[in-house]
Design a protein around this motif. Structure first.
Motif, short mmCIF file in Angstrom:
data_model
loop_
_atom_site.label_atom_id
_atom_site.label_comp_id
_atom_site.label_asym_id
_atom_site.label_seq_id
_atom_site.Cartn_x
_atom_site.Cartn_y
_atom_site.Cartn_z
N ALA A 95 0.84 -1.20 0.00
CA ALA A 95 0.00 0.00 0.00
C ALA A 95 0.87 1.25 0.00
O ALA A 95 0.55 2.24 -0.65
CB ALA A 95 -0.94 -0.02 1.21
N GLY A 96 2.00 1.21 0.71
CA GLY A 96 2.93 2.34 0.72
C GLY A 96 3.54 2.59 -0.65
O GLY A 96 3.73 3.74 -1.05
N ASP A 97 3.84 1.52 -1.39
CA ASP A 97 4.36 1.66 -2.75
C ASP A 97 3.32 2.31 -3.66
O ASP A 97 3.65 3.17 -4.49
CB ASP A 97 4.75 0.30 -3.33
CG ASP A 97 5.90 -0.36 -2.58
OD1 ASP A 97 6.80 0.36 -2.10
OD2 ASP A 97 5.87 -1.61 -2.49
N LEU A 98 2.07 1.92 -3.50
CA LEU A 98 0.99 2.50 -4.31
C LEU A 98 0.84 3.99 -4.00
O LEU A 98 0.76 4.82 -4.89
CB LEU A 98 -0.33 1.76 -4.05
CG LEU A 98 -1.55 2.30 -4.77
CD1 LEU A 98 -1.37 2.30 -6.28
CD2 LEU A 98 -2.79 1.49 -4.37
N ARG A 99 0.83 4.32 -2.72
CA ARG A 99 0.70 5.73 -2.32
C ARG A 99 1.85 6.56 -2.89
O ARG A 99 1.65 7.64 -3.43
CB ARG A 99 0.64 5.87 -0.80
CG ARG A 99 0.60 7.33 -0.34
CD ARG A 99 0.14 7.49 1.06
NE ARG A 99 -1.26 7.20 1.23
CZ ARG A 99 -2.25 8.06 0.96
NH1 ARG A 99 -1.98 9.26 0.48
NH2 ARG A 99 -3.50 7.71 1.14
N LYS A 100 3.07 6.04 -2.78
CA LYS A 100 4.24 6.77 -3.29
C LYS A 100 4.12 6.99 -4.80
O LYS A 100 4.43 8.08 -5.30
CB LYS A 100 5.52 6.01 -2.97
CG LYS A 100 6.77 6.73 -3.40
CD LYS A 100 8.03 5.98 -3.00
CE LYS A 100 9.24 6.71 -3.52
NZ LYS A 100 10.47 5.96 -3.28
N ALA A 101 3.67 5.99 -5.53
CA ALA A 101 3.54 6.12 -6.98
C ALA A 101 2.52 7.20 -7.34
O ALA A 101 2.76 8.03 -8.22
CB ALA A 101 3.12 4.77 -7.59
N VAL A 102 1.38 7.20 -6.66
CA VAL A 102 0.34 8.20 -6.94
C VAL A 102 0.81 9.59 -6.52
O VAL A 102 0.63 10.57 -7.26
CB VAL A 102 -0.99 7.82 -6.26
CG1 VAL A 102 -2.01 8.94 -6.40
CG2 VAL A 102 -1.53 6.53 -6.86
N GLU A 103 1.44 9.69 -5.36
CA GLU A 103 1.91 11.00 -4.89
C GLU A 103 3.00 11.56 -5.80
O GLU A 103 3.05 12.76 -6.03
CB GLU A 103 2.40 10.90 -3.45
CG GLU A 103 1.24 10.76 -2.47
CD GLU A 103 1.66 10.60 -1.02
OE1 GLU A 103 2.88 10.45 -0.75
OE2 GLU A 103 0.77 10.63 -0.15
N THR A 104 3.87 10.71 -6.33
CA THR A 104 4.89 11.17 -7.27
C THR A 104 4.23 11.76 -8.50
O THR A 104 4.63 12.82 -8.99
CB THR A 104 5.82 10.00 -7.66
OG1 THR A 104 6.47 9.53 -6.49
CG2 THR A 104 6.85 10.43 -8.68
N PHE A 105 3.19 11.10 -8.99
CA PHE A 105 2.50 11.58 -10.19
C PHE A 105 1.75 12.89 -9.92
O PHE A 105 1.76 13.80 -10.74
CB PHE A 105 1.52 10.52 -10.70
CG PHE A 105 0.72 10.97 -11.89
CD1 PHE A 105 1.31 11.10 -13.13
CD2 PHE A 105 -0.62 11.30 -11.76
CE1 PHE A 105 0.58 11.52 -14.23
CE2 PHE A 105 -1.36 11.73 -12.84
CZ PHE A 105 -0.76 11.84 -14.08
N THR A 106 1.13 12.99 -8.79
CA THR A 106 0.27 14.16 -8.50
C THR A 106 1.03 15.34 -7.91
O THR A 106 0.46 16.42 -7.77
CB THR A 106 -0.88 13.77 -7.54
OG1 THR A 106 -0.33 13.27 -6.32
CG2 THR A 106 -1.79 12.74 -8.18
N SER A 107 2.31 15.16 -7.57
CA SER A 107 3.03 16.23 -6.88
C SER A 107 3.48 17.36 -7.80
O SER A 107 3.79 18.44 -7.33
CB SER A 107 4.25 15.66 -6.15
OG SER A 107 5.18 15.16 -7.09
N GLY A 108 3.51 17.14 -9.08
CA GLY A 108 3.95 18.18 -10.00
C GLY A 108 2.96 18.37 -11.12
O GLY A 108 1.78 18.01 -11.02
#
Length: 155
Positions: A40-53
């Motif tokens: 779940a942490g890997d999924l969150r990191k992937a989505v946050e990386t995409f949405t952060s910029g």
């Protein structure tokens, strides 16, 4: 029309591995994760990386694809949480199970990237029995349902 840098270096900076358009012409982007285990942490990191910029291609559909199994409840729960946090973004998680199910009907792709013999054995065309994946309403589907008077049934 906006121009986008499609070079590997530019796509790498956005964490996007693939980009394309769906049947409606909207951009869909894919992050590929070759992990033995996907949390779940890997999924969150992937989505946050995409949405952060700045979103590449102004895409409103992100698919996170991994070679790891994704049938664990924690992943479904995190996907639902992330979808609520990012209502303007359609999120999908494709794990080994979903990718194998899709490839079973694509003998030409399997033969090209593996072997013709692998395709003959693997691409049976028989659908494995699976429980349907959890489909979460996206912000877009909620807007469509609301404008068509179906909002009470969708929510």
């Amino acid at each position: 029309m906006a121009e986008y840098d499609l070079s590997p270096l530019a796509l790498d900076a956005t964490s996007i591995d693939l980009a394309g358009r769906d049947a409606e012409g909207r951009f869909v982007v894919v992050q590929c994760k070759d992990y033995r285990e996907f949390t779940a942490g890997d999924l969150r990191k992937a989505v946050e990386t995409f949405t952060s910029g700045r979103r590449p291609f102004n895409a409103d559909h992100l698919i996170v694809a991994t070679s790891a199994p994704t049938e664990r409840t924690q992943l479904a729960d995190e996907l639902a949480t992330l979808q609520r946090e990012h209502e303007d973004l359609e999120l999908d998680l494709w794990g080994a199970e979903q990718i194998n199910d899709l490839l079973r009907y694509q003998a030409d792709v399997v033969a090209r990237f593996w072997t013709r013999e692998t395709a003959e054995v693997f691409c049976t065309g028989a659908r494995p029995f699976r429980v349907s994946p959890l489909l979460l309403p996206t912000a877009r589907s909620r807007r469509t349902a609301s404008s068509s008077g179906l909002s009470r049934r969708v929510r």
